[in-house]
Scaffold this active site. Structure first.
Site, mmCIF file in Angstrom:
data_model
loop_
_atom_site.group_PDB
_atom_site.id
_atom_site.type_symbol
_atom_site.label_atom_id
_atom_site.label_comp_id
_atom_site.label_asym_id
_atom_site.label_seq_id
_atom_site.Cartn_x
_atom_site.Cartn_y
_atom_site.Cartn_z
ATOM 1 C CE1 TYR A 136 1.101 0.558 5.549
ATOM 2 C CE2 TYR A 136 -0.998 -0.176 4.868
ATOM 3 C CZ TYR A 136 0.481 -0.217 4.612
ATOM 4 O OH TYR A 136 1.002 -0.882 3.511
ATOM 5 C CD GLU A 186 -5.563 -2.069 5.360
ATOM 6 O OE1 GLU A 186 -5.823 -1.267 6.408
ATOM 7 O OE2 GLU A 186 -5.852 -3.192 5.369
ATOM 8 C CB THR A 244 16.154 -5.867 5.425
ATOM 9 O OG1 THR A 244 15.378 -4.840 5.723
ATOM 10 C CG2 THR A 244 17.694 -5.431 5.148
ATOM 11 C CB THR A 295 -1.485 -1.205 0.531
ATOM 12 O OG1 THR A 295 -2.591 -1.888 1.403
ATOM 13 C CG2 THR A 295 -1.812 0.211 0.961
ATOM 14 C CE LYS A 354 2.318 1.849 2.201
ATOM 15 N NZ LYS A 354 3.592 1.571 1.242
#
Ligand code: G4F
Length: 324
Positions: A148, A126, A11, A124, A152
């Protein structure tokens, strides 16, 4: 027989663009969706009738196993995550559970129930955090700067370990920031373009931002989901950086957005809010996508000035209705 794909995070911005891409290529698409009392299917408007949604959650192994058994996928795209860096400082263990251990759960599900499926992990930029080299590529050392980022990092290594231990066709896409009108309002680009549209339409007077000096390599999301798909079409799994190899500061992005809406002096409208600063910041990111260009034939074509125009135009249209 047509191919089948399972997308987690269907979504969201990337999930919805990827679902559209795969449907256009003739895939049967399944999407894993987390049950919410008010489901948000806005981004899926174009494909909702043509995809199959399965209830599930990255924190729940049995629902993952069930989704994999039900969809019998040829390709699995793991895009679901707690993806907002700022929130990860407030909810570090939840972020680790979803964005770190969640990857292991997905890999376990694939290993046990669809070991031939090809697996894409949304890794990512990051991971680079406090950057060690400029620009960053697949060989640049990682130094995450947030829960985060370290969650990851676990997912990134889990993918490599399942590849090496069990021979899964599992790849990491190390994607630099990629934006679009479907970007969540909490991320800085959309916060800016939505804020600018509100000011232009007289619905607001100013825009609060955090670190204006932060520098990012921003690309256009629909191009990046094409790169994800290309990774899974390779004979061998691998890890790839997708980026534009250009970077802009938050201040530059804001200045361009105000200019698009007809304002010359952006500074007049912007104030810095300390609450939007992060305990540890990723100051600068710029990616080198040479490997993706060479092996996947992938290249980002939309640059920040064009991206800003698309996003400001979409926010103006959303807020005032379509222009005649
Ligand atoms: O838009 P951001 O929140 O994105 P960030 O932290 O770079 O993370 C995004 O990109 C990653 C890819 O590198 C993804 F993995 C991640 O899931 C997410 O999609 O912030 C960008 C920069 C930061 O340095 C932040 O401190 O903008 C700075 N910033 C300045 N003012 C702000 C604001 N960020 C937000 N969200 N809101 C502000 O008002």
């Amino acid at each position: 027989m047509g191919r089948r794909a399972l997308i987690t995070g269907v979504t969201g911005q990337d999930g919805s663009y990827l679902a559209e891409l795969l449907v256009s290529k003739g895939y049967t698409v399944y999407g894993l969706v987390r049950r919410l009392s008010t489901p948000n299917m806005t981004h899926l408007a174009a494909v909702k009738e043509r995809i199959h949604l399965i209830d599930g959650d990255l924190t729940d192994q049995s629902s993952i196993n069930n989704a994999i058994r039900e969809s019998q996928p040829d390709e699995v795209y793991n895009l679901a995550a707690q993806s907002f860096v700022q929130t990860s400082f407030k909810q570090p263990t939840l972020t680790c559970d979803v964005s770190g251990v969640g990857v292991v759960r997905m890999l376990e599900g694939v290993r046990l129930h669809a070991p031939q499926a090809r697996f894409y992990q949304a890794s990512t930029s990051e991971l680079y955090g406090q950057v060690q080299r400029e620009p960053q590529d697949e060989a640049t050392p990682f130094h995450p700067r947030s829960p985060y980022g370290f969650a990851k990092l676990m997912g990134y290594w889990a993918v490599i370990n399942y590849r090496e231990s069990y021979g899964l066709h599992a790849s990491n896409g190390i994607l630099f920031n990629h934006e679009s009108p479907r970007r969540g309002i909490e991320f800085v680009t959309r916060r800016i373009t939505h804020g600018v549209a509100q000011i232009a339409l007289g619905k607001s007077k100013n825009l609060h931002l955090g670190n204006l000096a932060a520098r990012r390599d921003w690309g256009y999301a629909p191009e990046y989901v094409e790169g994800m798909w290309r990774m899974l079409q390779q004979r061998e799994p691998s890890d790839y950086v997708l980026a534009t190899n250009t970077s802009f500061t938050v201040a530059q992005f804001a200045s361009l957005a105000f200019k698009v809406a007809g304002f010359r002096n952006w500074r007049k409208f912007v104030s810095v809010d300390q609450a939007l600063m992060r305990p540890a910041e990723v100051h600068t990111l710029r990616g080198n996508p040479k490997k993706a260009r060479k092996r996947l034939g992938w290249q980002a074509t939309t640059r920040v000035p064009e991206l800003v125009k698309k996003m400001v135009a979409a926010d103006l249209e959303n807020l005032e209705g379509p222009r005649r």
